[in-house]
Design a protein around this motif. Structure first.
Motif, mmCIF file in Angstrom:
data_model
loop_
_atom_site.group_PDB
_atom_site.id
_atom_site.type_symbol
_atom_site.label_atom_id
_atom_site.label_comp_id
_atom_site.label_asym_id
_atom_site.label_seq_id
_atom_site.Cartn_x
_atom_site.Cartn_y
_atom_site.Cartn_z
ATOM 1 N N SER A 110 -11.038 0.758 -7.793
ATOM 2 C CA SER A 110 -10.414 0.928 -9.105
ATOM 3 C C SER A 110 -9.311 1.968 -9.107
ATOM 4 N N GLU A 111 -9.635 3.169 -8.693
ATOM 5 C CA GLU A 111 -8.711 4.283 -8.873
ATOM 6 C C GLU A 111 -7.402 4.086 -8.122
ATOM 7 N N ALA A 112 -7.469 3.428 -6.975
ATOM 8 C CA ALA A 112 -6.275 3.259 -6.159
ATOM 9 C C ALA A 112 -5.471 2.020 -6.517
ATOM 10 N N TYR A 113 -6.143 0.933 -6.865
ATOM 11 C CA TYR A 113 -5.442 -0.343 -6.937
ATOM 12 C C TYR A 113 -5.542 -1.067 -8.273
ATOM 13 N N PHE A 114 -6.301 -0.580 -9.213
ATOM 14 C CA PHE A 114 -6.514 -1.322 -10.447
ATOM 15 C C PHE A 114 -5.204 -1.551 -11.208
ATOM 16 N N LEU A 115 -4.469 -0.500 -11.479
ATOM 17 C CA LEU A 115 -3.230 -0.629 -12.247
ATOM 18 C C LEU A 115 -2.160 -1.363 -11.460
ATOM 19 N N VAL A 116 -2.145 -1.189 -10.150
ATOM 20 C CA VAL A 116 -1.211 -1.914 -9.301
ATOM 21 C C VAL A 116 -1.493 -3.414 -9.382
ATOM 22 N N CYS A 117 -2.776 -3.773 -9.404
ATOM 23 C CA CYS A 117 -3.158 -5.181 -9.474
ATOM 24 C C CYS A 117 -2.825 -5.773 -10.847
ATOM 25 N N MET A 118 -3.004 -5.001 -11.913
ATOM 26 C CA MET A 118 -2.594 -5.471 -13.243
ATOM 27 C C MET A 118 -1.115 -5.833 -13.238
ATOM 28 N N ARG A 119 -0.316 -4.963 -12.657
ATOM 29 C CA ARG A 119 1.122 -5.173 -12.603
ATOM 30 C C ARG A 119 1.465 -6.385 -11.725
ATOM 31 N N TYR A 120 0.768 -6.521 -10.603
ATOM 32 C CA TYR A 120 0.977 -7.668 -9.729
ATOM 33 C C TYR A 120 0.747 -8.971 -10.491
ATOM 34 N N ARG A 183 7.051 -2.183 -3.555
ATOM 35 C CA ARG A 183 6.454 -1.738 -2.303
ATOM 36 C C ARG A 183 5.976 -2.993 -1.578
ATOM 37 N N SER A 184 6.719 -3.457 -0.610
ATOM 38 C CA SER A 184 6.398 -4.711 0.064
ATOM 39 C C SER A 184 5.067 -4.641 0.803
ATOM 40 N N ASP A 185 4.693 -3.449 1.299
ATOM 41 C CA ASP A 185 3.419 -3.344 2.003
ATOM 42 C C ASP A 185 2.247 -3.505 1.040
ATOM 43 N N GLU A 186 2.385 -2.987 -0.176
ATOM 44 C CA GLU A 186 1.331 -3.172 -1.173
ATOM 45 C C GLU A 186 1.233 -4.627 -1.600
ATOM 46 N N LEU A 187 2.384 -5.260 -1.776
ATOM 47 C CA LEU A 187 2.402 -6.666 -2.152
ATOM 48 C C LEU A 187 1.712 -7.509 -1.087
ATOM 49 N N GLU A 188 2.029 -7.247 0.163
ATOM 50 C CA GLU A 188 1.413 -7.992 1.270
ATOM 51 C C GLU A 188 -0.089 -7.742 1.318
ATOM 52 N N LEU A 189 -0.496 -6.502 1.098
ATOM 53 C CA LEU A 189 -1.913 -6.154 1.153
ATOM 54 C C LEU A 189 -2.695 -6.847 0.040
ATOM 55 N N ALA A 229 -1.321 1.238 1.554
ATOM 56 C CA ALA A 229 -0.154 1.935 1.033
ATOM 57 C C ALA A 229 -0.492 3.192 0.275
ATOM 58 N N GLY A 230 -1.714 3.325 -0.164
ATOM 59 C CA GLY A 230 -2.029 4.487 -0.984
ATOM 60 C C GLY A 230 -3.491 4.831 -0.907
ATOM 61 N N SER A 231 -3.887 5.860 -1.625
ATOM 62 C CA SER A 231 -5.276 6.260 -1.689
ATOM 63 C C SER A 231 -5.640 6.527 -3.127
ATOM 64 N N SER A 232 -6.939 6.652 -3.375
ATOM 65 C CA SER A 232 -7.390 6.883 -4.745
ATOM 66 C C SER A 232 -6.899 8.228 -5.267
ATOM 67 N N LYS A 233 -6.532 9.108 -4.369
ATOM 68 C CA LYS A 233 -6.092 10.432 -4.799
ATOM 69 C C LYS A 233 -4.660 10.434 -5.303
ATOM 70 N N LYS A 240 4.262 5.142 -11.926
ATOM 71 C CA LYS A 240 5.542 4.951 -12.589
ATOM 72 C C LYS A 240 6.676 4.652 -11.625
ATOM 73 N N ASN A 241 6.395 4.695 -10.309
ATOM 74 C CA ASN A 241 7.454 4.506 -9.335
ATOM 75 C C ASN A 241 7.290 3.231 -8.529
ATOM 76 N N ILE A 242 6.323 2.369 -8.905
ATOM 77 C CA ILE A 242 6.050 1.175 -8.138
ATOM 78 C C ILE A 242 6.097 -0.019 -9.054
ATOM 79 N N ALA A 243 6.760 -1.083 -8.645
ATOM 80 C CA ALA A 243 6.729 -2.344 -9.379
ATOM 81 C C ALA A 243 6.576 -3.478 -8.397
ATOM 82 N N ASP A 244 5.826 -4.495 -8.758
ATOM 83 C CA ASP A 244 5.628 -5.641 -7.907
ATOM 84 C C ASP A 244 6.710 -6.678 -8.129
ATOM 85 N N VAL A 245 6.883 -7.565 -7.129
ATOM 86 C CA VAL A 245 7.806 -8.687 -7.294
ATOM 87 C C VAL A 245 7.049 -9.972 -7.025
#
Length: 245
Positions: A110-120, A183-189, A229-233, A240-245
């Motif tokens: 959750s802490e690391a990827y939840f909001l990133v996944c919402m955006r994806y 972040r292409s690495d996050e998108l791929e992951l 690409a990241g950690s829960s910390k 605010k600096n990452i957007a998916d494509v």
């Protein structure tokens, strides 16, 4: 060949995906999208499964949900299918399957990827060149999460609520997360974990899951694993600096 074991756990968010048979459309008219959302809400309410984000594309759907029990996600799709497939077949005088096999999905830290996944999920229509901005697409959760438009399907997650003390602050912070470069690495992951069913998270998270289910979770793809690409910390501070494509 036996099916790969799913690693769903109660209270752990799941990114799930289901696609039309042979990548063919599953929605043909406005009423079809509305019907799916009605069936989704009814099934989620019945199971106590929380829906945090979604997008209904022409030939597939993405959901971000938190199950109450281990088998809730499978039951959710079974419930929707029992109603939506007959609805489509009757409406358009067709027969046979609508979906391409069973759904795909993976749990996520959750802490690391939840909001990133919402955006994806909510950026899918932009990646598909259907719209220029996620707010222009009617069949996703973006306008609810970003602008507070009423949406009976959704239940906010604690991490979304933590974006601000008021609704306006949360919505502004959420919108800001869509500004920035990919972040292409996050998108791929995210994609690799979704299609392989591998938990999306750091090594500590994966070890907790392995301990809970008593088996190895494996990697998202053969060969060397993708560098996370990241950690829960630090992921939350970079939202605010990452957007998916």
């Amino acid at each position: 060949m036996p099916r790969k074991k799913r690693f769903y756990q109660p209270g752990v968010p799941v990114h799930v995906f289901q696609r039309g048979h042979n990548k063919e459309p599953v929605f043909f008219d406005v009423q079809d999208y509305l019907a799916y959302l009605r069936f989704l809400k009814a099934a989620a309410d019945d199971l106590g499964c929380l829906i945090h984000a979604y997008v209904l594309m022409t030939n597939h759907v993405h959901l971000l949900a938190t199950p109450k029990a281990e088998n809730d996600i499978s039951l959710l799709f079974q419930n929707i299918g029992r109603h939506f497939v007959p609805y489509i077949n009757k409406t358009y005088h067709r027969r046979g399957s609508l979906w391409e096999g069973r759904h795909k999905g993976n749990i996520l830290e959750s802490e690391a990827y939840f909001l990133v996944c919402m955006r994806y999920i909510e950026m899918n229509p932009v990646r598909a060149a259907m719209v220029d901005h996620p707010g222009q697409y009617r069949w996703s959760s973006y306008t609810a999460n970003a602008h507070g438009i009423d949406n009976a399907v959704l239940q906010p997650h604690a991490l979304y609520l933590s974006l601000g003390d008021t609704c306006e602050m949360r919505q502004a912070a959420y919108r800001a997360g869509f500004d920035g470069e990919t972040r292409s690495d996050e998108l791929e992951l995210i994609r690799a974990c979704l299609h392989s069913g591998t938990p999306l998270g750091n090594d500590h998270f994966k070890k907790k899951i392995e301990s809970a289910i008593g088996t190895r979770v494996g990697y998202s793809k053969r060969g060397r694993p993708i560098q996370e690409a990241g950690s829960s910390k630090n992921m939350g501070s970079r939202i605010k600096n990452i957007a998916d494509v």
